[in-house]
Design a protein around this motif. Sequence first.
Motif, PDB file in Angstrom:
ATOM      1  N   SER A  15       0.820  -1.212   0.000  1.00  0.00           N
ATOM      2  CA  SER A  15       0.000   0.000   0.000  1.00  0.00           C
ATOM      3  C   SER A  15       0.850   1.258   0.000  1.00  0.00           C
ATOM      4  O   SER A  15       0.438   2.296  -0.494  1.00  0.00           O
ATOM      5  N   ASN A  16       2.040   1.143   0.546  1.00  0.00           N
ATOM      6  CA  ASN A  16       2.902   2.304   0.687  1.00  0.00           C
ATOM      7  C   ASN A  16       4.052   2.319  -0.320  1.00  0.00           C
ATOM      8  O   ASN A  16       4.387   3.362  -0.860  1.00  0.00           O
ATOM      9  N   ALA A  17       4.656   1.173  -0.559  1.00  0.00           N
ATOM     10  CA  ALA A  17       5.843   1.114  -1.409  1.00  0.00           C
ATOM     11  C   ALA A  17       5.875  -0.178  -2.208  1.00  0.00           C
ATOM     12  O   ALA A  17       5.189  -1.147  -1.876  1.00  0.00           O
ATOM     13  N   ILE A  18       6.699  -0.160  -3.246  1.00  0.00           N
ATOM     14  CA  ILE A  18       6.975  -1.359  -4.041  1.00  0.00           C
ATOM     15  C   ILE A  18       8.436  -1.702  -3.805  1.00  0.00           C
ATOM     16  O   ILE A  18       9.309  -0.831  -3.901  1.00  0.00           O
ATOM     17  N   ARG A  19       8.682  -2.951  -3.478  1.00  0.00           N
ATOM     18  CA  ARG A  19      10.040  -3.409  -3.208  1.00  0.00           C
ATOM     19  C   ARG A  19      10.381  -4.553  -4.145  1.00  0.00           C
ATOM     20  O   ARG A  19       9.543  -5.428  -4.395  1.00  0.00           O
ATOM     21  N   CYS A  20      11.603  -4.542  -4.621  1.00  0.00           N
ATOM     22  CA  CYS A  20      12.097  -5.621  -5.471  1.00  0.00           C
ATOM     23  C   CYS A  20      13.457  -6.058  -4.945  1.00  0.00           C
ATOM     24  O   CYS A  20      14.343  -5.217  -4.737  1.00  0.00           O
ATOM     25  N   GLN A  21      13.594  -7.346  -4.720  1.00  0.00           N
ATOM     26  CA  GLN A  21      14.899  -7.888  -4.350  1.00  0.00           C
ATOM     27  C   GLN A  21      15.278  -8.976  -5.337  1.00  0.00           C
ATOM     28  O   GLN A  21      14.484  -9.862  -5.627  1.00  0.00           O
ATOM     29  N   ILE A  22      16.491  -8.854  -5.850  1.00  0.00           N
ATOM     30  CA  ILE A  22      17.050  -9.871  -6.733  1.00  0.00           C
ATOM     31  C   ILE A  22      18.159 -10.562  -5.953  1.00  0.00           C
ATOM     32  O   ILE A  22      19.031  -9.891  -5.383  1.00  0.00           O
ATOM     33  N   SER A  23      18.098 -11.887  -5.912  1.00  0.00           N
ATOM     34  CA  SER A  23      19.077 -12.670  -5.164  1.00  0.00           C
ATOM     35  C   SER A  23      19.693 -13.729  -6.056  1.00  0.00           C
ATOM     36  O   SER A  23      19.026 -14.292  -6.923  1.00  0.00           O
ATOM     37  N   MET A  44       5.455   4.247  -3.862  1.00  0.00           N
ATOM     38  CA  MET A  44       4.373   4.491  -4.820  1.00  0.00           C
ATOM     39  C   MET A  44       3.117   5.043  -4.136  1.00  0.00           C
ATOM     40  O   MET A  44       2.356   5.781  -4.737  1.00  0.00           O
ATOM     41  N   ARG A  45       2.854   4.636  -2.910  1.00  0.00           N
ATOM     42  CA  ARG A  45       1.707   5.099  -2.107  1.00  0.00           C
ATOM     43  C   ARG A  45       0.355   4.830  -2.769  1.00  0.00           C
ATOM     44  O   ARG A  45      -0.509   5.718  -2.858  1.00  0.00           O
ATOM     45  N   LEU A  46       0.153   3.618  -3.218  1.00  0.00           N
ATOM     46  CA  LEU A  46      -1.127   3.231  -3.836  1.00  0.00           C
ATOM     47  C   LEU A  46      -2.284   3.342  -2.843  1.00  0.00           C
ATOM     48  O   LEU A  46      -3.407   3.657  -3.214  1.00  0.00           O
ATOM     49  N   GLY A  47      -2.008   3.068  -1.591  1.00  0.00           N
ATOM     50  CA  GLY A  47      -3.047   3.099  -0.562  1.00  0.00           C
ATOM     51  C   GLY A  47      -3.698   4.453  -0.394  1.00  0.00           C
ATOM     52  O   GLY A  47      -4.884   4.532  -0.046  1.00  0.00           O
ATOM     53  N   GLU A  48      -2.957   5.537  -0.615  1.00  0.00           N
ATOM     54  CA  GLU A  48      -3.537   6.877  -0.499  1.00  0.00           C
ATOM     55  C   GLU A  48      -4.731   7.048  -1.431  1.00  0.00           C
ATOM     56  O   GLU A  48      -5.775   7.562  -1.037  1.00  0.00           O
ATOM     57  N   GLU A  61      -1.694   4.933 -11.808  1.00  0.00           N
ATOM     58  CA  GLU A  61      -1.665   3.707 -12.602  1.00  0.00           C
ATOM     59  C   GLU A  61      -0.556   3.784 -13.651  1.00  0.00           C
ATOM     60  O   GLU A  61       0.191   2.815 -13.846  1.00  0.00           O
ATOM     61  N   GLU A  62      -0.437   4.918 -14.318  1.00  0.00           N
ATOM     62  CA  GLU A  62       0.609   5.080 -15.331  1.00  0.00           C
ATOM     63  C   GLU A  62       1.998   4.967 -14.709  1.00  0.00           C
ATOM     64  O   GLU A  62       2.879   4.298 -15.252  1.00  0.00           O
ATOM     65  N   CYS A  86       3.876 -10.164  -5.894  1.00  0.00           N
ATOM     66  CA  CYS A  86       2.684 -10.218  -5.041  1.00  0.00           C
ATOM     67  C   CYS A  86       2.215  -8.809  -4.718  1.00  0.00           C
ATOM     68  O   CYS A  86       3.025  -7.917  -4.479  1.00  0.00           O
ATOM     69  N   ALA A  87       0.905  -8.626  -4.714  1.00  0.00           N
ATOM     70  CA  ALA A  87       0.294  -7.354  -4.324  1.00  0.00           C
ATOM     71  C   ALA A  87      -0.591  -7.608  -3.110  1.00  0.00           C
ATOM     72  O   ALA A  87      -1.186  -8.678  -2.984  1.00  0.00           O
ATOM     73  N   THR A  88      -0.674  -6.610  -2.258  1.00  0.00           N
ATOM     74  CA  THR A  88      -1.431  -6.772  -1.021  1.00  0.00           C
ATOM     75  C   THR A  88      -2.653  -5.850  -1.000  1.00  0.00           C
ATOM     76  O   THR A  88      -3.298  -5.658  -2.026  1.00  0.00           O
ATOM     77  N   SER A  89      -2.946  -5.291   0.110  1.00  0.00           N
ATOM     78  CA  SER A  89      -4.196  -4.604   0.417  1.00  0.00           C
ATOM     79  C   SER A  89      -4.668  -3.581  -0.613  1.00  0.00           C
ATOM     80  O   SER A  89      -5.826  -3.602  -1.018  1.00  0.00           O
ATOM     81  N   ALA A  90      -3.812  -2.660  -1.020  1.00  0.00           N
ATOM     82  CA  ALA A  90      -4.268  -1.587  -1.918  1.00  0.00           C
ATOM     83  C   ALA A  90      -4.780  -2.144  -3.239  1.00  0.00           C
ATOM     84  O   ALA A  90      -5.854  -1.760  -3.708  1.00  0.00           O
TER      85      ALA A  90
END
Length: 117
Positions: A15-23, A44-48, A61-62, A86-90
């Motif tokens: 809802s607040n941020a997008i995180r990417c980890q490459i391992s 990104m703050r999609l939850g707002e 969205e863009e 994976c996407a969560t609440s927002a």
Amino acid sequence: MEYPLRKLAAIDIGSNAIRCQISAVLYYQGRYRLKRVEYVRFPMRLGEDVIASGQISPAKEEKFVKFLHSLKLLMEVHEVRHHLICATSAMRSAANGAAIVARVHRELGLTIKVIDG
């Protein structure tokens, strides 16, 4: 001797941020290990938007689609073999969340798994 077998990526759309980890998956002294080679976080703050209007705004969205495109390119440069997004609440709560997930799949070929609470 330590050597990379392959690279994996995990993307968390919150809802607040997008995180990417490459391992990198390593095999060392008879055990498999993960070593972080890249980490990106973007607020990104999609939850707002979802709290304010019940949906993700066209402008956000863009920006979201552009950012996922950049992560796709980053995964290609790192030669990532497997990834999970994976996407969560927002995204789950947004009235247009399913349409955005479908757009990302159609335009970028990325599958977003919207997980439940």
